[in-house]
Scaffold this motif. Structure first.
Motif, short mmCIF file in Angstrom:
data_model
loop_
_atom_site.label_atom_id
_atom_site.label_comp_id
_atom_site.label_asym_id
_atom_site.label_seq_id
_atom_site.Cartn_x
_atom_site.Cartn_y
_atom_site.Cartn_z
N ALA A 24 -6.53 19.44 2.13
CA ALA A 24 -7.43 18.52 1.42
C ALA A 24 -8.34 19.27 0.46
N ILE A 25 -8.83 20.43 0.89
CA ILE A 25 -9.70 21.22 0.02
C ILE A 25 -8.91 21.74 -1.19
N ALA A 26 -7.70 22.24 -0.90
CA ALA A 26 -6.88 22.80 -1.98
C ALA A 26 -6.51 21.74 -3.01
N LEU A 27 -6.07 20.57 -2.53
CA LEU A 27 -5.69 19.50 -3.46
C LEU A 27 -6.90 19.00 -4.23
N GLY A 28 -8.06 18.96 -3.54
CA GLY A 28 -9.30 18.56 -4.22
C GLY A 28 -9.64 19.55 -5.33
N ALA A 29 -9.44 20.83 -5.03
CA ALA A 29 -9.75 21.86 -6.03
C ALA A 29 -8.81 21.76 -7.22
N VAL A 30 -7.52 21.51 -6.92
CA VAL A 30 -6.55 21.36 -8.01
C VAL A 30 -6.92 20.15 -8.89
N ARG A 31 -7.30 19.06 -8.24
CA ARG A 31 -7.66 17.86 -8.99
C ARG A 31 -8.88 18.14 -9.89
N GLU A 32 -9.83 18.86 -9.30
CA GLU A 32 -11.04 19.18 -10.06
C GLU A 32 -10.72 20.06 -11.27
N GLN A 76 -16.83 14.22 -1.64
CA GLN A 76 -16.65 15.61 -1.23
C GLN A 76 -15.34 16.13 -1.77
N LEU A 77 -15.31 17.41 -2.05
CA LEU A 77 -14.07 18.04 -2.45
C LEU A 77 -13.10 17.90 -1.26
N GLY A 78 -12.01 17.19 -1.48
CA GLY A 78 -11.08 17.00 -0.37
C GLY A 78 -11.39 15.79 0.49
N GLY A 79 -12.48 15.07 0.16
CA GLY A 79 -12.80 13.84 0.87
C GLY A 79 -13.16 14.05 2.33
N LEU A 80 -13.10 12.96 3.09
CA LEU A 80 -13.53 13.03 4.49
C LEU A 80 -12.62 13.90 5.34
N ALA A 81 -11.34 14.02 4.93
CA ALA A 81 -10.41 14.86 5.69
C ALA A 81 -10.91 16.30 5.73
N ALA A 82 -11.65 16.70 4.69
CA ALA A 82 -12.23 18.05 4.67
C ALA A 82 -13.64 18.04 5.25
N ALA A 83 -14.38 16.98 5.00
CA ALA A 83 -15.79 16.95 5.41
C ALA A 83 -15.97 16.80 6.92
N VAL A 84 -15.13 15.99 7.55
CA VAL A 84 -15.30 15.76 8.98
C VAL A 84 -15.12 17.04 9.80
N PRO A 85 -14.05 17.83 9.58
CA PRO A 85 -13.93 19.07 10.36
C PRO A 85 -15.13 20.01 10.16
N GLN A 86 -15.67 20.03 8.96
CA GLN A 86 -16.82 20.89 8.69
C GLN A 86 -18.06 20.39 9.45
#
Ligand code: GTP
Ligand code: MG
Length: 319
Positions: free
Chosen positions: A275-283, A125-135
């Motif tokens: 987590a989402i922002a850093l995931g997006a930057v990495r992508e 997931q973009l941002g990994g579980l740290a982003a996926a779990v809250p969602q």
């Protein structure tokens, strides 16, 4: 991956609001698999503040987290609560089915329409579980869950981070595993709001409790206004479960009275956004900067034309 045109997200969210288990399952699998419709799902779920009490359970393998979760579900259902269960495995890339079958012994609740049991693993997931779990928690929240139990596997740093996304974090220990000491080493004592010494039917529960008290007296604790209670349970027979339910309610009340609930939820959202922002930057880095640009920069560093900091800054600026 599901094509966008095949999914009516608004309809799915409406059905989830009416506690349709298949809609809930589908939405959570979108979250888990980083589906192209995830943005639409997130937009549809926004707008309503969270209601559910999110309780994280962490602890070494085999201490009885799943058995305890099962016993908590039974007790919460008996008082009429709707319950969500999220089993999270930060270390495994495998999803749903296997984890559910192996790890959760919940057969008795699988037919109950007021119990939602889902599992999640790390699946890119973009941002990994740290982003996926809250969602995923939001999906369970709109389905009207009063309590959501999040079981994480293991007590490494990743598990601690996931467990800390909860409003209330339970650290589960058991006799015979040197668990009090282990917990202190792993730094989990600080993050627990309630300690549960499970398998109290076995010898040694008193010793674990004493070790824990000692560790606790030396540690700062998660919040100065709350002293984590230590409860003994026998999850297999249900002994101590009512007391545990009471401790959860007491902690929830304290969270509200002290304002800490809002603080924790903001922290959870901040972690998620980061987590989402850093995931997006990495992508973007991977697609825009790309291997060619990186290789080119590497060549210039090796040839002494520039230094790695300047090269990295140039790549970031090009995003
Ligand atoms: N004697 C005794 N056994 C228990 C108790 N609670 C759980 N067990 C047993 O301990 C074993 C492990 O329980 P689980 O609930 O799977 O433990 P877990 O912490 O979820 O394990 P993982 O998910 O693998 O980390 C099972 O065989 C349970 O039946 C208890 O209170 N007393
Ligand atoms: Mg388990």
């Amino acid at each position: 991956m599901v094509a966008r045109r095949d999914v009516d997200v608004t309809d799915l969210i409406n059905r989830a609001r009416h506690a349709d288990p298949r809609a809930v399952a589908r939405l959570i699998s979108f979250v888990e698999s980083n589906s192209p419709v995830l943005r639409e799902v997130a937009a549809g779920l926004a707008g309503v503040p969270a209601q559910a009490h999110v309780v994280g359970l962490t602890g070494s393998p085999g201490v009885g987290k799943s058995t305890l979760t099962n016993a908590l579900v039974t007790a919460l259902r008996a008082r009429g609560d709707r319950v969500g269960v999220l089993a999270v495995d930060p270390s495994s890339p495998y999803s749903g089915g296997a984890l559910l079958g192996d790890r959760i012994r919940m057969g008795e609740h699988s037919e109950d329409e007021h119990v939602f049991i889902r599992s999640m693993a790390s699946r890119g997931q973009l941002g990994g579980l740290a982003a996926a779990v809250p969602q995923a928690l939001r999906v369970l929240d709109v389905a009207g869950c009063d309590v959501i139990l999040v079981e994480t596997v293991g007590v490494g740093q990743a598990e601690i981070e996931i467990a800390s996304l909860a409003d209330t974090t339970l650290l589960v220990l058991a006799p015979g595993l040197g668990d009090g000491i282990q917990a202190a080493k792993a730094g989990v004592v600080e993050i627990a709001d309630v300690y549960v010494v499970n398998k109290a039917d076995r010898g040694g529960a008193e010793q674990v409790t004493r070790d824990l008290r000692q560790v606790q007296s030396l540690s700062a604790g998660r919040h100065e206004g709350w002293k984590a209670s230590i409860l003994k349970t026998t999850a297999v027979s249900g002994e101590g479960i009512q007391e545990l339910i009471g401790a959860l309610a007491e902690h929830r009340q304290w969270l509200e009275d002290s304002g800490e609930l809002g603080v924790r939820r903001r922290r959870r959202a901040a972690t998620e956004i980061e987590a989402i922002a850093l995931g997006a930057v990495r992508e973007r880095f991977a697609t825009l900067a790309g291997p060619a640009a990186l290789d080119d920069a590497a060549g210039r560093v090796v040839d002494g034309e520039t230094d790695p900091y300047v090269a990295a800054e140039a790549l970031i600026a090009s995003l």
